[in-house]
Design a protein around this motif. Structure first.
Motif, PDB file in Angstrom:
ATOM      1  N   THR A  97       0.811  -1.212   0.000  1.00  0.00           N
ATOM      2  CA  THR A  97       0.000   0.000   0.000  1.00  0.00           C
ATOM      3  C   THR A  97       0.844   1.262   0.000  1.00  0.00           C
ATOM      4  N   ASN A  98       2.116   1.154   0.340  1.00  0.00           N
ATOM      5  CA  ASN A  98       3.007   2.304   0.336  1.00  0.00           C
ATOM      6  C   ASN A  98       4.383   1.824  -0.106  1.00  0.00           C
ATOM      7  N   GLU A  99       5.332   2.729  -0.203  1.00  0.00           N
ATOM      8  CA  GLU A  99       6.612   2.363  -0.794  1.00  0.00           C
ATOM      9  C   GLU A  99       7.362   1.308   0.011  1.00  0.00           C
ATOM     10  N   SER A 100       8.136   0.497  -0.713  1.00  0.00           N
ATOM     11  CA  SER A 100       9.009  -0.493  -0.098  1.00  0.00           C
ATOM     12  C   SER A 100      10.441   0.000  -0.211  1.00  0.00           C
ATOM     13  N   TYR A 101      11.254  -0.318   0.807  1.00  0.00           N
ATOM     14  CA  TYR A 101      12.616   0.206   0.860  1.00  0.00           C
ATOM     15  C   TYR A 101      13.639  -0.890   0.558  1.00  0.00           C
ATOM     16  N   ASN A 102      13.980  -1.673   1.563  1.00  0.00           N
ATOM     17  CA  ASN A 102      15.057  -2.645   1.432  1.00  0.00           C
ATOM     18  C   ASN A 102      14.538  -4.018   1.025  1.00  0.00           C
ATOM     19  N   ILE A 103      15.348  -4.729   0.249  1.00  0.00           N
ATOM     20  CA  ILE A 103      15.108  -6.126  -0.102  1.00  0.00           C
ATOM     21  C   ILE A 103      16.248  -6.942   0.485  1.00  0.00           C
ATOM     22  N   LEU A 104      15.922  -7.947   1.266  1.00  0.00           N
ATOM     23  CA  LEU A 104      16.934  -8.860   1.794  1.00  0.00           C
ATOM     24  C   LEU A 104      16.609 -10.262   1.306  1.00  0.00           C
ATOM     25  N   THR A 148      11.038  -4.562   3.343  1.00  0.00           N
ATOM     26  CA  THR A 148      10.733  -3.611   4.409  1.00  0.00           C
ATOM     27  C   THR A 148      10.277  -2.304   3.792  1.00  0.00           C
ATOM     28  N   GLY A 149       9.590  -1.480   4.591  1.00  0.00           N
ATOM     29  CA  GLY A 149       9.152  -0.193   4.079  1.00  0.00           C
ATOM     30  C   GLY A 149       8.092   0.446   4.939  1.00  0.00           C
ATOM     31  N   ALA A 150       7.351   1.359   4.308  1.00  0.00           N
ATOM     32  CA  ALA A 150       6.325   2.120   5.016  1.00  0.00           C
ATOM     33  C   ALA A 150       4.923   1.593   4.714  1.00  0.00           C
ATOM     34  N   PHE A 151       4.829   0.366   4.236  1.00  0.00           N
ATOM     35  CA  PHE A 151       3.536  -0.197   3.850  1.00  0.00           C
ATOM     36  C   PHE A 151       2.835  -0.835   5.068  1.00  0.00           C
ATOM     37  N   THR A 152       1.538  -1.040   4.933  1.00  0.00           N
ATOM     38  CA  THR A 152       0.750  -1.696   5.985  1.00  0.00           C
ATOM     39  C   THR A 152       0.127  -3.004   5.515  1.00  0.00           C
ATOM     40  N   THR A 153       0.070  -3.211   4.192  1.00  0.00           N
ATOM     41  CA  THR A 153      -0.467  -4.468   3.665  1.00  0.00           C
ATOM     42  C   THR A 153       0.370  -4.940   2.485  1.00  0.00           C
ATOM     43  N   TYR A 154       0.285  -6.252   2.227  1.00  0.00           N
ATOM     44  CA  TYR A 154       0.861  -6.847   1.023  1.00  0.00           C
ATOM     45  C   TYR A 154      -0.183  -7.793   0.463  1.00  0.00           C
ATOM     46  N   GLN A 155      -0.540  -7.595  -0.803  1.00  0.00           N
ATOM     47  CA  GLN A 155      -1.622  -8.367  -1.424  1.00  0.00           C
ATOM     48  C   GLN A 155      -2.899  -8.318  -0.570  1.00  0.00           C
ATOM     49  N   LEU A 156      -3.139  -7.141  -0.007  1.00  0.00           N
ATOM     50  CA  LEU A 156      -4.314  -6.856   0.820  1.00  0.00           C
ATOM     51  C   LEU A 156      -4.310  -7.597   2.156  1.00  0.00           C
ATOM     52  N   ASN A 157      -3.206  -8.262   2.506  1.00  0.00           N
ATOM     53  CA  ASN A 157      -3.057  -8.907   3.806  1.00  0.00           C
ATOM     54  C   ASN A 157      -2.270  -7.985   4.735  1.00  0.00           C
ATOM     55  N   GLY A 172       1.036   7.374  16.769  1.00  0.00           N
ATOM     56  CA  GLY A 172       0.015   7.772  15.816  1.00  0.00           C
ATOM     57  C   GLY A 172      -0.093   6.841  14.626  1.00  0.00           C
ATOM     58  N   ALA A 173       0.188   5.540  14.848  1.00  0.00           N
ATOM     59  CA  ALA A 173       0.123   4.495  13.818  1.00  0.00           C
ATOM     60  C   ALA A 173       1.204   4.667  12.754  1.00  0.00           C
ATOM     61  N   TYR A 174       2.143   5.616  12.964  1.00  0.00           N
ATOM     62  CA  TYR A 174       3.245   5.816  12.021  1.00  0.00           C
ATOM     63  C   TYR A 174       4.328   4.787  12.315  1.00  0.00           C
ATOM     64  N   CYS A 175       4.694   4.002  11.301  1.00  0.00           N
ATOM     65  CA  CYS A 175       5.632   2.903  11.517  1.00  0.00           C
ATOM     66  C   CYS A 175       6.423   2.664  10.239  1.00  0.00           C
ATOM     67  N   ILE A 176       7.756   2.585  10.361  1.00  0.00           N
ATOM     68  CA  ILE A 176       8.614   2.270   9.217  1.00  0.00           C
ATOM     69  C   ILE A 176       9.671   1.270   9.662  1.00  0.00           C
ATOM     70  N   ILE A 177       9.864   0.218   8.881  1.00  0.00           N
ATOM     71  CA  ILE A 177      10.956  -0.723   9.103  1.00  0.00           C
ATOM     72  C   ILE A 177      12.082  -0.349   8.145  1.00  0.00           C
ATOM     73  N   ASN A 178      13.241  -0.002   8.685  1.00  0.00           N
ATOM     74  CA  ASN A 178      14.378   0.417   7.865  1.00  0.00           C
ATOM     75  C   ASN A 178      15.326  -0.730   7.535  1.00  0.00           C
ATOM     76  N   GLN A 179      15.451  -1.703   8.443  1.00  0.00           N
ATOM     77  CA  GLN A 179      16.488  -2.702   8.268  1.00  0.00           C
ATOM     78  C   GLN A 179      16.091  -4.032   8.893  1.00  0.00           C
ATOM     79  N   ILE A 180      16.447  -5.121   8.230  1.00  0.00           N
ATOM     80  CA  ILE A 180      16.342  -6.460   8.809  1.00  0.00           C
ATOM     81  C   ILE A 180      17.684  -7.147   8.572  1.00  0.00           C
ATOM     82  N   THR A 181      18.279  -7.641   9.644  1.00  0.00           N
ATOM     83  CA  THR A 181      19.606  -8.247   9.578  1.00  0.00           C
ATOM     84  C   THR A 181      19.539  -9.670  10.107  1.00  0.00           C
ATOM     85  N   PRO A 182      19.883 -10.673   9.294  1.00  0.00           N
ATOM     86  CA  PRO A 182      19.819 -12.060   9.751  1.00  0.00           C
ATOM     87  C   PRO A 182      20.982 -12.400  10.670  1.00  0.00           C
ATOM     88  N   THR A 183      20.748 -13.315  11.614  1.00  0.00           N
ATOM     89  CA  THR A 183      21.801 -13.845  12.470  1.00  0.00           C
ATOM     90  C   THR A 183      22.201 -15.226  11.944  1.00  0.00           C
TER      91      THR A 183
END
Length: 335
Positions: A64-71, A81-90, A118-129
């Motif tokens: 629903t909104n822009e996507s940032y990083n691909i891992l 990751t990004g500023a979206f709230t749904t993917y394929q309406l899920n 205020g429901a504002y949420c962004i995921i900037n990074q995901i790092t695997p262990t």
């Protein structure tokens, strides 16, 4: 190719080449894809190795909104990751895991797990262990009802990993997370305090989530996450004030390593090869008084690699990508 019409007002945020040669592109992408029945896709595109749209990859309505990083954790486990709230309406708030066909991984479930002010949420990074769990950083204050400010560690099914507890100790968003060889965690962000301790833009946490007070970085830098890279001795290369500095494992500046540029020059991308040589691109005409044209390679000690012969580019590349075969891809506004 394929008459993919993308508005010029939109932008690309990340590009990843999969091991089978397919290319994933994320960003703010509203694409009218033809001739595939005028299929409209949002914020995620996949092409095959020839540049044709991959008809087997079906993101549907996308995000629903822009996507940032691909891992890409392996060729069939892809995190967005990004500023979206749904993917394929899920419901997927800022983070989703998909397979190489664009389908949601139902085992990795976060749902509406992340929440911010205020429901504002962004995921900037995901790092695997190395134990099949993940560090998540961004702007959020809660995950699945539990208070977690800006960083959290989750398991492969999306549940909280309770071995790492940072709680509400950070005071501002996390932009990048780097795991050192000893398991300690480098966190880049804009926090001024961790619990009761005054901290700089870079802090180091123990595997338990407590601050590592042996990390002595005191000076606050204005840093960009894309321009920080870890070396094989767990030092950090950072670009700040027209110079690339090396911070040793204690957070102190290594005085033997310093790459400087003139004030009207900028570095746009840094990548470290498997042989630990350093690729640089940007808008610069010299490095430590050596003439170059916007693209160069350094030895591990910071000296110019004279074995790397290139005439450079007319306009500075903004992206460097090292392929699995070690060939180098440059992206930007070059002619």
């Amino acid at each position: 190719k394929e008459n993919t019409k993308i508005s010029s007002a939109n932008y690309f945020a990340d590009l990843v080449v999969l091991s089978d040669g397919k290319i994933l592109i994320s960003g703010s992408l509203n694409a009218d894809v033809r001739p595939n029945s005028y299929r409209f896709v949002t914020n995620l595109l996949c092409y095959d190795s020839t540049g044709k749209l991959d008809s087997s990859f079906i993101p549907g309505y996308g995000m629903t909104n822009e996507s940032y990083n691909i891992l890409v954790y392996d060729n069939s486990s892809i995190f967005l990751t990004g500023a979206f709230t749904t993917y394929q309406l899920n419901g997927r708030n800022g983070l989703v895991k998909i397979d190489n066909k664009g389908n949601i991984d139902s085992i990795f479930y976060t749902g509406y797990g992340f929440n911010g002010e205020g429901a504002y949420c962004i995921i900037n990074q995901i790092t695997p262990t190395n134990n099949n769990s993940y560090f998540i950083g961004g702007y959020f204050t809660r995950y699945k009802g539990f208070s977690n400010n800006f960083i959290i560690k989750i398991l492969s099914d999306g549940q909280i990993d309770t071995s790492f507890i940072s709680g509400t100790n950070l005071t501002s968003q996390v932009d990048d997370i780097i795991i050192q060889s000893d398991g300690k965690i480098i966190v880049l962000g804009f926090s001024t305090h961790f619990k009761y301790d005054t901290v700089s833009q870079i802090i180091r946490l123990m595997p338990s989530g407590e601050i590592d007070k042996s990390y002595k970085l005191i000076k606050r830098f204005r840093l960009k996450p894309d321009l920080i890279k870890i070396t094989r001795d767990d030092a950090l290369l950072v670009y700040v004030d027209h110079c690339i500095l090396k911070l040793n494992n204690q957070g102190l500046i290594d005085s033997s390593f310093k790459i400087c540029f003139s004030q009207d020059n900028e570095v746009y991308a840094i990548e470290i090869q498997e042989d630990y040589k350093i690729l640089l691109s940007g808008s610069f005409s010299e490095i430590n008084s050596n003439q170059v044209n916007n693209f160069s390679r350094l030895n591990e000690d910071g000296s110019i690699d004279n074995s790397f012969q290139t005439s450079g580019t007319d306009i500075g590349p903004s992206t460097i990508l090292i392929q699995p075969d070690n060939k180098i891809v440059l992206g930007g506004f070059m002619n």
